[in-house]
Design a protein around this motif. Structure first.
Motif, PDB file in Angstrom:
ATOM      1  N   ARG A   1      18.800  18.672 -29.885  1.00  0.00           N
ATOM      2  CA  ARG A   1      17.666  17.899 -30.394  1.00  0.00           C
ATOM      3  C   ARG A   1      16.354  18.652 -30.268  1.00  0.00           C
ATOM      4  NH1 ARG A   1      17.269  13.262 -26.964  1.00  0.00           N
ATOM      5  NH2 ARG A   1      18.863  12.302 -28.289  1.00  0.00           N
ATOM      6  N   ASN A   2      16.083  19.154 -29.073  1.00  0.00           N
ATOM      7  CA  ASN A   2      14.758  19.706 -28.791  1.00  0.00           C
ATOM      8  C   ASN A   2      14.674  21.187 -29.111  1.00  0.00           C
ATOM      9  OD1 ASN A   2      15.378  17.926 -25.817  1.00  0.00           O
ATOM     10  ND2 ASN A   2      14.166  17.100 -27.502  1.00  0.00           N
ATOM     11  N   THR A   3      13.455  21.631 -29.375  1.00  0.00           N
ATOM     12  CA  THR A   3      13.242  23.068 -29.459  1.00  0.00           C
ATOM     13  C   THR A   3      13.397  23.670 -28.066  1.00  0.00           C
ATOM     14  OG1 THR A   3      10.867  22.867 -29.061  1.00  0.00           O
ATOM     15  CG2 THR A   3      11.610  22.790 -31.358  1.00  0.00           C
ATOM     16  N   ARG A   4      13.565  24.967 -28.029  1.00  0.00           N
ATOM     17  CA  ARG A   4      13.689  25.661 -26.753  1.00  0.00           C
ATOM     18  C   ARG A   4      12.458  25.414 -25.882  1.00  0.00           C
ATOM     19  NH1 ARG A   4      14.910  31.676 -27.731  1.00  0.00           N
ATOM     20  NH2 ARG A   4      12.915  31.467 -28.802  1.00  0.00           N
TER      21      ARG A   4
ATOM     22  N   SER B   1      19.870  25.178 -27.536  1.00  0.00           N
ATOM     23  CA  SER B   1      20.540  25.638 -28.751  1.00  0.00           C
ATOM     24  C   SER B   1      19.767  26.785 -29.397  1.00  0.00           C
ATOM     25  CB  SER B   1      20.660  24.493 -29.755  1.00  0.00           C
ATOM     26  OG  SER B   1      19.379  24.069 -30.188  1.00  0.00           O
ATOM     27  N   GLU B   2      18.654  27.189 -28.741  1.00  0.00           N
ATOM     28  CA  GLU B   2      17.847  28.337 -29.169  1.00  0.00           C
ATOM     29  C   GLU B   2      17.051  28.073 -30.437  1.00  0.00           C
ATOM     30  OE1 GLU B   2      17.420  30.993 -27.229  1.00  0.00           O
ATOM     31  OE2 GLU B   2      18.714  29.941 -25.840  1.00  0.00           O
ATOM     32  N   ARG B   3      16.846  26.811 -30.790  1.00  0.00           N
ATOM     33  CA  ARG B   3      15.936  26.501 -31.900  1.00  0.00           C
ATOM     34  C   ARG B   3      14.510  26.545 -31.374  1.00  0.00           C
ATOM     35  NH1 ARG B   3      13.660  21.867 -34.292  1.00  0.00           N
ATOM     36  NH2 ARG B   3      14.542  20.559 -32.647  1.00  0.00           N
ATOM     37  N   SER B   4      13.683  27.362 -31.964  1.00  0.00           N
ATOM     38  CA  SER B   4      12.328  27.547 -31.464  1.00  0.00           C
ATOM     39  C   SER B   4      11.322  26.731 -32.257  1.00  0.00           C
ATOM     40  CB  SER B   4      11.933  29.026 -31.513  1.00  0.00           C
ATOM     41  OG  SER B   4      12.688  29.769 -30.580  1.00  0.00           O
TER      42      SER B   4
ATOM     43  N   ALA C   1      11.607  14.140 -28.348  1.00  0.00           N
ATOM     44  CA  ALA C   1      10.903  14.909 -29.374  1.00  0.00           C
ATOM     45  C   ALA C   1      11.801  15.978 -29.988  1.00  0.00           C
ATOM     46  CB  ALA C   1       9.662  15.561 -28.772  1.00  0.00           C
ATOM     47  N   ILE C   2      11.906  15.969 -31.297  1.00  0.00           N
ATOM     48  CA  ILE C   2      12.706  16.971 -31.997  1.00  0.00           C
ATOM     49  C   ILE C   2      11.908  18.255 -32.208  1.00  0.00           C
ATOM     50  CG2 ILE C   2      13.922  17.515 -34.145  1.00  0.00           C
ATOM     51  CD1 ILE C   2      14.454  14.528 -34.466  1.00  0.00           C
ATOM     52  N   ASN C   3      10.687  18.109 -32.731  1.00  0.00           N
ATOM     53  CA  ASN C   3       9.900  19.289 -33.113  1.00  0.00           C
ATOM     54  C   ASN C   3       8.584  19.442 -32.355  1.00  0.00           C
ATOM     55  OD1 ASN C   3      11.721  20.097 -35.254  1.00  0.00           O
ATOM     56  ND2 ASN C   3      10.927  18.389 -36.446  1.00  0.00           N
ATOM     57  N   ASP C   4       7.915  18.330 -32.074  1.00  0.00           N
ATOM     58  CA  ASP C   4       6.580  18.407 -31.478  1.00  0.00           C
ATOM     59  C   ASP C   4       6.436  17.400 -30.346  1.00  0.00           C
ATOM     60  OD1 ASP C   4       4.879  20.311 -33.221  1.00  0.00           O
ATOM     61  OD2 ASP C   4       5.882  19.033 -34.701  1.00  0.00           O
ATOM     62  N   LEU C   5       5.821  17.860 -29.252  1.00  0.00           N
ATOM     63  CA  LEU C   5       5.564  16.999 -28.093  1.00  0.00           C
ATOM     64  C   LEU C   5       4.120  17.176 -27.656  1.00  0.00           C
ATOM     65  CD1 LEU C   5       6.411  15.140 -25.720  1.00  0.00           C
ATOM     66  CD2 LEU C   5       7.131  17.224 -24.497  1.00  0.00           C
ATOM     67  N   THR C   6       3.413  16.053 -27.581  1.00  0.00           N
ATOM     68  CA  THR C   6       2.059  16.034 -27.032  1.00  0.00           C
ATOM     69  C   THR C   6       2.049  15.102 -25.834  1.00  0.00           C
ATOM     70  OG1 THR C   6       1.112  16.376 -29.239  1.00  0.00           O
ATOM     71  CG2 THR C   6      -0.373  15.588 -27.506  1.00  0.00           C
ATOM     72  N   VAL C   7       1.509  15.557 -24.722  1.00  0.00           N
ATOM     73  CA  VAL C   7       1.483  14.786 -23.486  1.00  0.00           C
ATOM     74  C   VAL C   7       0.031  14.495 -23.117  1.00  0.00           C
ATOM     75  CG1 VAL C   7       2.148  14.720 -21.054  1.00  0.00           C
ATOM     76  CG2 VAL C   7       3.613  15.886 -22.727  1.00  0.00           C
ATOM     77  N   ILE C   8      -0.301  13.224 -22.961  1.00  0.00           N
ATOM     78  CA  ILE C   8      -1.630  12.824 -22.511  1.00  0.00           C
ATOM     79  C   ILE C   8      -1.496  12.399 -21.052  1.00  0.00           C
ATOM     80  CG2 ILE C   8      -3.649  11.421 -23.015  1.00  0.00           C
ATOM     81  CD1 ILE C   8      -2.688  13.058 -25.416  1.00  0.00           C
ATOM     82  N   VAL C   9      -2.183  13.073 -20.160  1.00  0.00           N
ATOM     83  CA  VAL C   9      -2.039  12.783 -18.732  1.00  0.00           C
ATOM     84  C   VAL C   9      -3.363  12.265 -18.185  1.00  0.00           C
ATOM     85  CG1 VAL C   9      -2.442  15.211 -18.153  1.00  0.00           C
ATOM     86  CG2 VAL C   9      -1.367  13.709 -16.481  1.00  0.00           C
ATOM     87  N   GLY C  10      -3.301  11.068 -17.564  1.00  0.00           N
ATOM     88  CA  GLY C  10      -4.496  10.437 -17.010  1.00  0.00           C
ATOM     89  C   GLY C  10      -4.991  11.132 -15.751  1.00  0.00           C
TER      90      GLY C  10
END
Length: 601
Positions: A406-409, A445-448, A576-585
């Protein structure tokens, strides 16, 4: 080799000895990159030939064994057909090549419209497992069957006894001719696998849910289950089986595929698919909507119904599993199913799993179809369980899925680093498959792709504003349904209305969304799989088992112990498959873990 046949085929008495010999020869002699399907496993109408072979250096070879060969004597050729003696009676049968060629021709026609594979050979081969070519010529078999396209007894003996596939491959190559210039690459093999068995194709089904996201498609390229996933789904066999896998490894994909196979093979029986969260149940229900004998319900609803049907007093929620097991014992008419498949089983305690076992019709474990799917790294409800204590007899029948597709490397490395930060969670590099609680490390799976983005928020209102900004980066008028997820946990300041704040902010920004956990719409959890909004707003808990092209994770405070919270956040990241954004308080206990891992936006 991916040998897609039932476990123990070579010793099964319900499969003719001649077919078992051919299967044994292929299994023993062919290379590891060859895929072999035993077609009767997937064809309850008995219309397909016996075996299909995908040999990357040759093409697709469809194989049919002479009808009744194990119990018959071949007498010769008569009026364009073969004459056999079966149980003392002479009978005329068609050439084995006819049924094999019917499938080969249909595959050839389907491939003609696919540029990647239209050059691949699709050929048919007949098998005479009890005679050699000289005997076939003496009997006049060549008048009906092209002997150059036949496998004979010495060819099988060489493969079985010596592991030498040369004779088999000569027949395959002679039949296919010199059509291939080199070897079929991985893309071509996936295309061919999708043509041979369309049920392995991921995406584009009539009842597609977010489990099979449009984000996994790449133009006209077919995306398919990998060979291990397909082999696992089709080879599990009856009895109690456990599949343990990392996030994104296709555990749910295997479970859905297995449910479809069981539905097709047991059309007169009821099959249950169950899980913990209602939102995942809705996705599974959408995917299996065309399987009329498959019922999909989340387990809490099943257990509550059992208590009500037994006219018992409804217990506190924590005691529901124990009460449900008691209700089953008291109610002789409690629902039963021919097969039970349990997804995200790490979310259940021992009594809940025992309830699942009790739902099976048969009391003999070897005659039951029970599939348990779990990942201890996603055990966010701190459930403790043991297969054995729940009546699950899966010793030696546990399968592992380690590769994350599922996820990128970059996303996977980020999520894994967060999960293991501080050493509070032990990840075993060589886990014991039978250890229910051990955490299995994921293999990429080495998908970047793009690295995850971590954004520091200075206050609660700033956190909400940062979420909206992050969503706008990914949202567009052509965004697919459920392609973007805003996943929230608990706020560090203890503000329990965080979901409402996010919903209000999305509304003000004119961003179309579906709120899974809307307190004013309690049925939304059951409708998540049908939502057509491009943005899904959900707690991290309700996102378990789902996936999205882009995820914005926020609300990374603590409302439970740190280990549970860390696992919960890991679940959110790995959606997240392609993009992950994390908002940390600013008050998140995980701020120091997250901020050094990547540059601030």
């Amino acid at each position: 080799m991916a040998f897609l046949i039932p476990e123990g085929l070579r010793s099964r008495k319900d499969v003719p000895e001649s077919i078992r010999r051919v299967a044994g020869a292929l299994q023993t002699a062919l290379d590891d990159d060859v895929t072999v399907w035993f077609e009767p496993l997937f064809d309850p109408m008995k219309e397909r030939p016996h075996l299909v072979v995908l040999e990357p250096r040759i093409g697709v070879v469809v194989i049919e064994v002479l009808k009744g060969e194990s119990k018959s004597t071949l007498l010769g050729a008569l009026r364009g057909r073969l004459c056999i003696e079966l149980d003392g009676t002479e009978e005329e049968v068609d050439s084995p090549l006819l049924r094999a060629e019917t499938l080969a021709a249909s595959l050839r026609a389907a491939a003609a419209g696919r540029p990647v594979v239209r050059h691949a050979p699709f050929v048919s081969v007949a098998v005479f497992s009890r005679i050699d070519r000289d005997e076939a010529e003496r009997l006049g078999v060549g008048k009906v069957v092209d002997l150059d396209r036949c496998v004979f007894k010495p060819d099988l003996d060489s493969a079985i006894n010596d592991g030498n596939a040369a004779a088999l491959l000569r027949v395959f190559q002679r039949t296919a001719g010199p059509s291939l210039d080199g070897e079929l690459d991985a893309v071509a093999q996936d295309e061919l696998r999708g043509l041979i068995h369309p049920d392995v194709v991921i995406g584009g089904r009539p009842h597609q849910g977010a489990l099979f996201s449009a984000a996994t498609l790449d133009g006209d390229t077919i995306k398919v289950m990998d060979r291990k996933q397909e082999s696992m789904a089709k080879n599990l066999g009856s009895g109690h089986r456990v599949i343990r896998g990392v996030a994104g490894s296709g555990k749910t994909l295997v479970l859905v595929h297995r449910a479809r196979l069981l539905s097709r093979y047991l059309p007169g029986h009821k099959i249950l698919v169950t899980c913990y969260t209602r939102s995942l149940a809705s996705q599974l229900r959408a995917e299996l909507a065309d399987c009329r004998n498959v019922e999909v319900r989340n387990l809490d609803k099943l257990m509550a119904a059992a208590v009500n049907d037994a006219n018992m007093e409804f217990p506190a929620f924590a005691k529901l599993p124990a009460a449900a097991v008691k209700a089953q014992a008291q109610n002789p008419n409690s629902p039963k199913f021919r097969a039970v498949l349990v997804d995200e089983a790490q979310d259940f305690d021992t009594e809940a799993l025992q309830f699942c076992v009790n739902l099976l019709e048969s009391t003999d474990p070897d005659e039951q179809d029970l599939i348990i799917v779990a990942d201890s790294a996603q055990n966010i409800f701190r459930k403790k369980f043991r297969w054995k204590d729940a009546g699950i007899r899966a010793q030696g029948r546990t399968r592992l899925l380690r590769v994350n597709y599922r996820n990128t490397r970059e996303i996977l490395a980020f999520a894994h680093a967060f999960l293991t930060a501080g050493g509070s969670i032990d990840v075993q590099e060589t886990p014991d498959p039978e250890d229910e609680l051990s955490v299995i490390p994921a293999e990429s799976s080495e998908r970047s792709g793009r690295p995850p983005v971590v954004i520091a928020a200075s206050s609660g209102s700033d956190e909400v504003a940062r979420v909206i900004d992050a969503v706008k980066v990914h949202y567009g008028e052509r965004s697919a349904s459920r392609s973007i997820a805003v996943l929230y946990g608990g706020r560090s300041d203890g503000n329990g209305s965080f979901g409402a704040e996010l919903a209000a902010a999305l509304t003000r920004a004119n961003l179309p969304f579906f709120w899974v956990n809307d307190p004013a719409m309690p049925d939304n959890k059951d409708l998540a799989g049908e939502a057509d909004s491009p943005i899904l707003l959900s707690t991290i808990q309700s996102s378990k088992g789902l996936e999205f092209s882009a995820v914005v994770a926020c609300g990374l405070g603590v409302r439970d112990d740190l280990i549970t919270a860390r696992k919960l956040i890991y679940v959110g990241f790995t959606r997240a498959i392609n993009d992950l954004t994390v908002i940390v308080g600013k008050d998140s206990p995980f701020r120091d873990d997250l901020l050094p891992t990547t540059a601030l936006a």
